[in-house]
Design a protein around this motif. Structure first.
Motif, PDB file in Angstrom:
ATOM      1  N   UNK A  19      48.968 106.748  28.074  1.00  0.00           N
ATOM      2  CA  UNK A  19      49.236 105.351  28.417  1.00  0.00           C
ATOM      3  C   UNK A  19      50.711 105.001  28.201  1.00  0.00           C
ATOM      4  N   UNK A  20      51.250 104.205  29.096  1.00  0.00           N
ATOM      5  CA  UNK A  20      52.658 103.814  28.992  1.00  0.00           C
ATOM      6  C   UNK A  20      52.964 103.165  27.649  1.00  0.00           C
ATOM      7  N   UNK A  21      52.035 102.395  27.150  1.00  0.00           N
ATOM      8  CA  UNK A  21      52.243 101.699  25.884  1.00  0.00           C
ATOM      9  C   UNK A  21      52.525 102.666  24.741  1.00  0.00           C
ATOM     10  N   UNK A  22      51.889 103.825  24.756  1.00  0.00           N
ATOM     11  CA  UNK A  22      52.106 104.801  23.687  1.00  0.00           C
ATOM     12  C   UNK A  22      53.527 105.367  23.730  1.00  0.00           C
ATOM     13  N   UNK A  23      54.047 105.577  24.926  1.00  0.00           N
ATOM     14  CA  UNK A  23      55.425 106.048  25.058  1.00  0.00           C
ATOM     15  C   UNK A  23      56.399 104.978  24.581  1.00  0.00           C
ATOM     16  N   UNK A  24      56.131 103.739  24.940  1.00  0.00           N
ATOM     17  CA  UNK A  24      57.002 102.637  24.514  1.00  0.00           C
ATOM     18  C   UNK A  24      56.964 102.464  22.998  1.00  0.00           C
ATOM     19  N   UNK A  25      55.788 102.638  22.411  1.00  0.00           N
ATOM     20  CA  UNK A  25      55.669 102.522  20.952  1.00  0.00           C
ATOM     21  C   UNK A  25      56.386 103.670  20.251  1.00  0.00           C
ATOM     22  N   UNK A  26      56.327 104.870  20.840  1.00  0.00           N
ATOM     23  CA  UNK A  26      57.070 105.999  20.290  1.00  0.00           C
ATOM     24  C   UNK A  26      58.554 105.679  20.243  1.00  0.00           C
ATOM     25  N   UNK A  27      59.078 105.170  21.348  1.00  0.00           N
ATOM     26  CA  UNK A  27      60.507 104.847  21.388  1.00  0.00           C
ATOM     27  C   UNK A  27      60.857 103.778  20.357  1.00  0.00           C
ATOM     28  N   UNK A  28      60.060 102.737  20.289  1.00  0.00           N
ATOM     29  CA  UNK A  28      60.339 101.662  19.346  1.00  0.00           C
ATOM     30  C   UNK A  28      60.328 102.162  17.903  1.00  0.00           C
ATOM     31  N   UNK A  29      59.360 103.002  17.579  1.00  0.00           N
ATOM     32  CA  UNK A  29      59.246 103.519  16.207  1.00  0.00           C
ATOM     33  C   UNK A  29      60.430 104.415  15.848  1.00  0.00           C
ATOM     34  N   UNK A  30      60.818 105.301  16.778  1.00  0.00           N
ATOM     35  CA  UNK A  30      61.949 106.187  16.494  1.00  0.00           C
ATOM     36  C   UNK A  30      63.264 105.423  16.446  1.00  0.00           C
ATOM     37  N   UNK A  31      63.365 104.395  17.261  1.00  0.00           N
ATOM     38  CA  UNK A  31      64.588 103.594  17.248  1.00  0.00           C
ATOM     39  C   UNK A  31      64.740 102.875  15.910  1.00  0.00           C
ATOM     40  N   UNK A  32      63.640 102.405  15.341  1.00  0.00           N
ATOM     41  CA  UNK A  32      63.708 101.753  14.021  1.00  0.00           C
ATOM     42  C   UNK A  32      64.165 102.740  12.955  1.00  0.00           C
ATOM     43  N   UNK A  33      63.647 103.963  13.011  1.00  0.00           N
ATOM     44  CA  UNK A  33      64.066 104.991  12.044  1.00  0.00           C
ATOM     45  C   UNK A  33      65.550 105.284  12.211  1.00  0.00           C
TER      46      UNK A  33
END
Length: 254
Positions: free
Chosen positions: A50-64
Motif C-alpha cells: 500500500x502507498x501509505x506504508x511507503x509514505x510512512x517509511x519515508x516519514x519515519x526515516x526522515x524523523x530519525x
C-alpha cells in the motif's frame, strides 16, 4: 501472504544516480516519487505494498535523520545512532521476505525514488560514479545493508555494533550468510572483550575476524549445534584476542 514492492531497473537507476550526484539533500527531497512512472512490479505480484506504508517509511526515516542532524553533514558521533535506528525502522516498516529483500531492483526504488535525500546525506557520491554502490541496490546499498543487519542479527545484537564492526562481519558473505555464525561471533566477542578493554574494540575485532576467516576453508560451521558453535567460536575469539594483546604489550615494552 507476500507483500511486493515496486522496482527500478539498474539502467534507469544509474541514470538517476548520475542526475542526483551534484544535488544537495534539500534538492533531492524534491525528487522523491512514491509513484514513479518507471517503477514496475514482479510479474508474480499479487499483493502490492500500500502507498501509505511507503509514505510512512519515508516519514519515519526522515524523523530519525533529522534527529541526527539532517540535512547538515552528519557528525561521526551520530553515524552509529542513525544506522541502528534506521535499521530498526527499515526492518519494522518493510514487510520483506528474504527472497524479495535480495532483489536489488527493490532497493533501487526505495533508495532512489523514496529516500534519495537521506541516501545522499548518509553517503555522498564523492566519486561521482553512476554505479555508486551505496545508492544502487547492491549488497552495500545504504538501506539494504541496514535491513539485512537487523534481519540477520536481531535488534539486541545489532545494537552492540559500530559501523566498522558491522562492516567486518556483515560485508563478508561467508560469515553473514550464516546468521548463527554471525550472531555467535558478536555474542562471544562481547563476552570476551572486557578482559582486553585496554585495546580499541574495532582493532581487536579486526584481529578476531582474521583468525575466524582462517578457519573457513577448514571448518564447516553448518555441522555444529548451537551450543557447540558458540563454544568453538568463543575459543577462536579468545585466542585471537590474547594473541593480539600479547603482541601489542610486547611492542609497547620495547
Amino acid at each position: 501472504m507476500i507483500t511486493y514492492y515496486p522496482r527500478l531497473t539498474d539502467s534507469y537507476s544509474m541514470l538517476l544516480i548520475a542526475d542526483f550526484t551534484d544535488k544537495s539533500p534539500d534538492e533531492l527531497a524534491k525528487e522523491v516519487q512514491v509513484h514513479n512512472e518507471m517503477a514496475f512490479y514482479s510479474p508474480l505480484a499479487t499483493h502490492p505494498v500500500p502507498t501509505q506504508e511507503i509514505e510512512e517509511l519515508r516519514s519515519s526515516l526522515l524523523r530519525v535523520a533529522e534527529d541526527c542532524g539532517f540535512p547538515e553533514a552528519m557528525a561521526r558521533s551520530q553515524v552509529r545512532d542513525f544506522d541502528q535506528r534506521a535499521a530498526a525502522v527499515l526492518y519494522d516498516s518493510l514487510d520483506l521476505v528474504p527472497a524479495e529483500a535480495a532483489n536489488q531492483e527493490i532497493w533501487n526504488y526505495i533508495t532512489l525514488s523514496v529516500l534519495p535525500d537521506i541516501a545522499a546525506w548518509r553517503y555522498p557520491n564523492i566519486s561521482r560514479s553512476p554505479s555508486f554502490e551505496r545508492w544502487l541496490g547492491v549488497d552495500r546499498n545504504v538501506f539494504r545493508k541496514l535491513w539485512w543487519r537487523e534481519a540477520t542479527l536481531g535488534r539486541s545484537l545489532n545494537a552492540l555494533l559500530g559501523e566498522d564492526e558491522a562492516v567486518g562481519i556483515m560485508e563478508r558473505p561467508s560469515l553473514s550468510g550464516n546468521p548463527a555464525v554471525a550472531r555467535a561471533i558478536i555474542q562471544s566477542f562481547d563476552r570476551v572483550y572486557p578482559e582486553f578493554a585496554e585495546f580499541g574494540r574495532s582493532d581487536l575485532l579486526r584481529a578476531v575476524m582474521v583468525n575466524i576467516r582462517r578457519h573457513l576453508p577448514l571448518v564447516d560451521f553448518e555441522f555444529y549445534e548451537a551450543d557447540e558453535l558458540q563454544e568453538f567460536i568463543s575459543e577462536i575469539i579468545y585466542a585471537a584476542c590474547k594473541n593480539y594483546a600479547d603482541v601489542q604489550r610486547e611492542s609497547s615494552s620495547i
